[in-house]
Design a protein around this motif. Structure first.
Motif, PDB file in Angstrom:
ATOM      1  N   ARG A 140       0.846  -1.217   0.000  1.00 50.81           N
ATOM      2  CA  ARG A 140       0.000   0.000   0.000  1.00 50.81           C
ATOM      3  C   ARG A 140       0.862   1.240   0.000  1.00 50.81           C
ATOM      4  NH1 ARG A 140      -3.138  -2.783   3.992  1.00 50.81           N
ATOM      5  NH2 ARG A 140      -5.041  -3.577   3.059  1.00 50.81           N
ATOM      6  N   ARG A 141       1.927   1.217   0.833  1.00 49.88           N
ATOM      7  CA  ARG A 141       2.749   2.413   0.987  1.00 49.88           C
ATOM      8  C   ARG A 141       3.552   2.722  -0.274  1.00 49.88           C
ATOM      9  NH1 ARG A 141       6.456   1.486   4.529  1.00 49.88           N
ATOM     10  NH2 ARG A 141       5.072   0.208   5.781  1.00 49.88           N
ATOM     11  N   ALA A 152      -3.516  -1.446  -7.757  1.00 49.78           N
ATOM     12  CA  ALA A 152      -4.387  -0.703  -8.667  1.00 49.78           C
ATOM     13  C   ALA A 152      -5.224   0.190  -7.762  1.00 49.78           C
ATOM     14  CB  ALA A 152      -5.261  -1.662  -9.458  1.00 49.78           C
ATOM     15  N   GLY A 153      -4.780   1.392  -7.552  1.00 50.51           N
ATOM     16  CA  GLY A 153      -5.425   2.272  -6.558  1.00 50.51           C
ATOM     17  C   GLY A 153      -5.222   1.685  -5.181  1.00 50.51           C
ATOM     18  N   ASP A 154      -6.327   1.470  -4.458  1.00 49.45           N
ATOM     19  CA  ASP A 154      -6.209   0.919  -3.098  1.00 49.45           C
ATOM     20  C   ASP A 154      -6.255  -0.603  -3.082  1.00 49.45           C
ATOM     21  OD1 ASP A 154      -6.104   3.459  -2.147  1.00 49.45           O
ATOM     22  OD2 ASP A 154      -8.261   3.584  -1.690  1.00 49.45           O
ATOM     23  N   GLU A 155      -6.459  -1.194  -4.242  1.00 46.69           N
ATOM     24  CA  GLU A 155      -6.634  -2.651  -4.307  1.00 46.69           C
ATOM     25  C   GLU A 155      -5.378  -3.320  -4.886  1.00 46.69           C
ATOM     26  OE1 GLU A 155      -9.290  -4.368  -3.173  1.00 46.69           O
ATOM     27  OE2 GLU A 155      -9.877  -2.396  -2.412  1.00 46.69           O
ATOM     28  N   PRO A 156      -5.100  -4.560  -4.437  1.00 42.15           N
ATOM     29  CA  PRO A 156      -3.962  -5.272  -5.042  1.00 42.15           C
ATOM     30  C   PRO A 156      -4.271  -5.610  -6.503  1.00 42.15           C
ATOM     31  CG  PRO A 156      -5.210  -6.741  -3.596  1.00 42.15           C
ATOM     32  CD  PRO A 156      -5.802  -5.366  -3.425  1.00 42.15           C
ATOM     33  N   GLY A 212      -6.849  -8.207  -7.833  1.00 41.53           N
ATOM     34  CA  GLY A 212      -7.910  -8.332  -6.829  1.00 41.53           C
ATOM     35  C   GLY A 212      -7.578  -9.235  -5.651  1.00 41.53           C
ATOM     36  N   ARG A 213      -6.352  -9.778  -5.613  1.00 40.22           N
ATOM     37  CA  ARG A 213      -5.985 -10.673  -4.505  1.00 40.22           C
ATOM     38  C   ARG A 213      -4.593 -10.329  -4.010  1.00 40.22           C
ATOM     39  NH1 ARG A 213      -5.915 -16.601  -6.164  1.00 40.22           N
ATOM     40  NH2 ARG A 213      -5.930 -15.911  -8.321  1.00 40.22           N
ATOM     41  N   TRP A 214      -4.380 -10.486  -2.719  1.00 43.40           N
ATOM     42  CA  TRP A 214      -3.036 -10.287  -2.148  1.00 43.40           C
ATOM     43  C   TRP A 214      -2.176 -11.520  -2.345  1.00 43.40           C
ATOM     44  CZ3 TRP A 214      -1.688  -5.549  -0.780  1.00 43.40           C
ATOM     45  CH2 TRP A 214      -2.660  -4.652  -0.358  1.00 43.40           C
ATOM     46  N   ASN A 215      -2.840 -12.632  -2.501  1.00 47.03           N
ATOM     47  CA  ASN A 215      -2.146 -13.895  -2.372  1.00 47.03           C
ATOM     48  C   ASN A 215      -2.531 -14.866  -3.488  1.00 47.03           C
ATOM     49  OD1 ASN A 215      -1.451 -16.498  -1.392  1.00 47.03           O
ATOM     50  ND2 ASN A 215      -1.277 -15.572   0.633  1.00 47.03           N
ATOM     51  N   PHE A 216      -1.532 -15.433  -4.155  1.00 43.97           N
ATOM     52  CA  PHE A 216      -1.819 -16.345  -5.262  1.00 43.97           C
ATOM     53  C   PHE A 216      -1.357 -17.771  -4.939  1.00 43.97           C
ATOM     54  CE2 PHE A 216      -2.034 -12.162  -6.952  1.00 43.97           C
ATOM     55  CZ  PHE A 216      -3.052 -12.211  -7.887  1.00 43.97           C
ATOM     56  N   ASP A 217      -1.410 -18.094  -3.659  1.00 40.44           N
ATOM     57  CA  ASP A 217      -0.941 -19.421  -3.237  1.00 40.44           C
ATOM     58  C   ASP A 217      -1.660 -20.557  -3.964  1.00 40.44           C
ATOM     59  OD1 ASP A 217       0.992 -18.484  -1.666  1.00 40.44           O
ATOM     60  OD2 ASP A 217       0.107 -19.082   0.250  1.00 40.44           O
ATOM     61  N   ALA A 218      -2.929 -20.297  -4.324  1.00 36.17           N
ATOM     62  CA  ALA A 218      -3.681 -21.377  -4.990  1.00 36.17           C
ATOM     63  C   ALA A 218      -3.052 -21.702  -6.357  1.00 36.17           C
ATOM     64  CB  ALA A 218      -5.135 -20.968  -5.160  1.00 36.17           C
ATOM     65  N   ASP A 219      -2.462 -20.689  -7.023  1.00 41.13           N
ATOM     66  CA  ASP A 219      -1.804 -20.943  -8.318  1.00 41.13           C
ATOM     67  C   ASP A 219      -0.353 -21.349  -8.110  1.00 41.13           C
ATOM     68  OD1 ASP A 219      -4.107 -19.887  -9.448  1.00 41.13           O
ATOM     69  OD2 ASP A 219      -3.309 -17.847  -9.396  1.00 41.13           O
ATOM     70  N   ASN A 220       0.210 -20.922  -6.982  1.00 38.20           N
ATOM     71  CA  ASN A 220       1.628 -21.166  -6.733  1.00 38.20           C
ATOM     72  C   ASN A 220       1.814 -22.431  -5.911  1.00 38.20           C
ATOM     73  OD1 ASN A 220       2.233 -18.880  -8.140  1.00 38.20           O
ATOM     74  ND2 ASN A 220       2.605 -17.587  -6.354  1.00 38.20           N
ATOM     75  N   ARG A 221       3.057 -22.681  -5.556  1.00 41.67           N
ATOM     76  CA  ARG A 221       3.378 -23.738  -4.600  1.00 41.67           C
ATOM     77  C   ARG A 221       2.888 -25.117  -5.016  1.00 41.67           C
ATOM     78  NH1 ARG A 221       4.055 -20.340   0.765  1.00 41.67           N
ATOM     79  NH2 ARG A 221       5.206 -18.810  -0.327  1.00 41.67           N
ATOM     80  N   LEU A 222       3.048 -25.419  -6.290  1.00 38.05           N
ATOM     81  CA  LEU A 222       2.651 -26.736  -6.789  1.00 38.05           C
ATOM     82  C   LEU A 222       3.769 -27.738  -6.528  1.00 38.05           C
ATOM     83  CD1 LEU A 222       1.308 -25.733 -10.346  1.00 38.05           C
ATOM     84  CD2 LEU A 222       0.041 -25.908  -8.192  1.00 38.05           C
TER      85      LEU A 222
END
Ligand SMILES: Cc1cc2nc3c(=O)[nH]c(=O)nc-3n(C[C@H](O)[C@H](O)[C@H](O)COP(=O)(O)OP(=O)(O)OC[C@H]3O[C@@H](n4cnc5c(N)ncnc54)[C@H](O)[C@@H]3O)c2cc1C
Length: 503
Positions: free
Chosen positions: A148-149, A155-159, A162-172
């Motif tokens: 944020r800082r 994208a403005g105030d949003e990551p 739309g998500r902070w975390n992509f663990d579902a796509d990562n860490r396979l």
């Protein structure tokens, strides 16, 4: 004491301050504003512990290459220690605040002008503002605040996405049946006369009684700015895209996987993490890599690297010496201390230890979930483990070691840094690696000749802390699992008999 921006002031650079961003009068990268430089090669530093020879080689090579580049602008002093060298340097000096408690004390006692620290994305003031009044310091919260800082991947105030975390796509897990990720071999540096001279000097130091560990094979990590920029380019073009999905996977035949190999050049100050992040974000915005990979990488650099840097100062100089919440006092066994991979039948430990011996480097999962996990399971003394990692890794410095070993790997700070111990049995290793294939042990066996030492070690750890973890929000479940096992006594007797034997 000279003023920081005084052009007559010579800039003293430590061996982890070798890039252009340590030269300017302010935090902007660039070598303007500083006319002259002091570099000190202290032999005493290498007598303090038995360092990996590849690490020593890298540091000396980087210092000497920097001196060579700076030419007549640089005074290069070689000697036993910093204090004697400083006495002979004898002119007003400025220095960017160094990276350890000991070095900060040294520069202050030497009466040198001290500039604010560089080489990280966030400032100490940013961190303290974020940390103040918080009961728990958690990396995810710090990372979101830093996003944020700085506006990085926002994208403005949003990551972005739309998500902070992509663990579902990562860490396979690694691709089924693959021996490697099939990526091009990383670009390696070409050794030159300076490296040859370093090798000769190290041979001579050894004959004089300075001891080293490990193999000083061809130099794998960047020692110059040019090599570091090539390594960054190579990563962004060839491995970044696969970084996210496979960041937690490991293969016996692929020691680098899709990792960046940039920790050493960043920690030596050859690359500024701002420029590294900029290149990665650019690769995503041009459509060259998926957001999950770019975000996963930014999280490592701005999230984890900055977080452990700030924790080093926040937890204070006694954090390593005074943290032993799990009452762990076992000395490191000789096979572990001496990197004796050949002594091992457990393929995960043999692979990880062999990599340390051969290169002074492993990727994160081998440090945390193989070597760290083993040290946690077997109650190795946290100070000894910290020393071991510090001595053997090419990218190791006190600031990065403290929270990673004490807080993350060993849970020796009782949860100040991580909400639960990173403990795992053989099932985790089997899922995320190919180490269990062809191993002498079976990850699903707890007892008997084929009992996996990592699985049995996991349960022995839970048993040791059964009482205190019974009410731990994240460890109560494994404690209940332990209570349900029928072979508890057999397992504990087996592990007691194993003792410090090589598994
Ligand atoms: C027990 C233990 C010891 C470690 N020792 C070190 C060390 O001596 N030096 C070191 O730089 N990192 C250390 N790490 C963190 C991490 O394992 C390494 O930064 C990473 O494996 C280096 O390889 P890479 O550059 O290919 O990283 P990548 O996987 O490509 O990650 C990108 C970058 O993120 C940063 N990063 C990621 N995780 C961490 C973290 N936990 N702490 C600090 N930076 C992080 C590094 O700068 C790294 O270059 C340690 C982790 C553990 C659990």
């Amino acid at each position: 004491m000279g003023r920081p921006s005084d052009p007559m002031t010579r800039r003293w650079l430590f061996a982890d301050q070798l890039g252009p961003h340590f030269l300017g009068p302010d935090e902007s990268p660039g070598d303007d504003g500083v006319e002259s430089v002091l570099l000190i090669e202290s032999k005493a530093a290498f007598r303090r512990r038995r360092y990996h020879r590849a690490k020593t080689h890298l540091v000396l090579s980087a210092l000497r290459h920097r001196a060579n580049e700076l030419g007549s602008r640089c005074i290069y002093l070689q000697g036993e220690g910093y204090r004697a060298a400083l006495a002979s340097a004898g002119e007003p000096l400025s220095v960017v605040d160094p990276t350890s408690f000991a070095a900060r004390q040294l520069v202050r006692e030497a009466g040198v002008s001290v500039l604010p620290a560089r080489g990280f994305v966030t400032s100490q003031a940013d961190f303290e503002r974020w940390a103040s009044g918080r009961r728990q310091l958690r990396q995810e919260d710090f990372y979101r605040d830093a996003r944020r800082r700085t506006g990085i991947l926002m994208a403005g105030d949003e990551p972005e996405g739309g998500r902070w975390n992509f663990d579902a796509d990562n860490r396979l897990p690694p691709p089924r049946g693959a021996a490697t990720l099939g990526l091009p071999d990383p670009v390696w540096p070409t050794e030159d006369d300076i490296d040859a001279q370093v090798r000769d000097d190290l041979d001579r130091w050894q004959s004089e009684g300075i001891e080293f560990a490990g193999v000083d094979g061809p130099r794998r990590f960047a020692a110059t700015r040019a090599e570091a920029l090539t390594a960054l380019d190579d990563f962004v073009h060839h491995r970044l895209g696969a970084f996210g999905p496979y960041e937690d996977a490991a293969l016996v035949g692929d020691w680098s996987m899709a990792h960046s190999l940039l920790s050493a050049p960043m920690n030596m100050g050859l690359l500024d993490p701002h420029e590294v992040i900029e290149r990665v974000v650019e690769a995503w915005s041009s459509g060259a890599v998926p957001l999950a990979s770019a975000e996963g990488f930014v999280r490592q650099v701005m999230g984890w690297r900055d977080f452990v840097w700030h924790l080093y100062w926040h937890f204070g100089p006694d954090y390593v010496a005074n943290s032993n919440a799990l009452d762990a006092h076992e000395p490191l066994p000789a096979w572990f201390r001496d990197l004796d991979a050949e002594a091992l039948n457990a393929r995960c430990l043999a692979t990880a230890l062999g990599e340390v011996r051969d290169r002074g480097w492993n990727h994160h999962i081998l440090r945390l979930m193989v070597l760290g996990n083993w040290a946690l399971q077997h109650g190795y003394d946290p100070r000894e483990v910290t020393e071991w990692f510090t001595a053997h890794y090419v990218d190791a410095y006190p600031w990065v070691m403290a929270a990673n070993v004490i807080g993350m790997a060993l849970h020796a700070d009782g949860g100040r840094m991580a909400s639960k111990p990173y403990a795992a049995g053989g099932a985790y290793i089997k899922r995320m690696t190919d180490f269990c294939q062809g191993c002498a042990y079976r990850p699903d066996r707890r007892v008997g000749p084929q009992a996996c030492p990592v699985t049995a070690g996991y349960w022995a750890l839970i048993a040791r802390h059964e009482e205190s973890w019974a009410r731990h929000p994240r460890m109560a479940q494994p404690v209940r699992g332990w209570a349900r096992l029928s072979d508890r006594e057999e397992l504990l007797a087996q592990e007691a008999a194993r003792g410090s034997e090589a598994p």
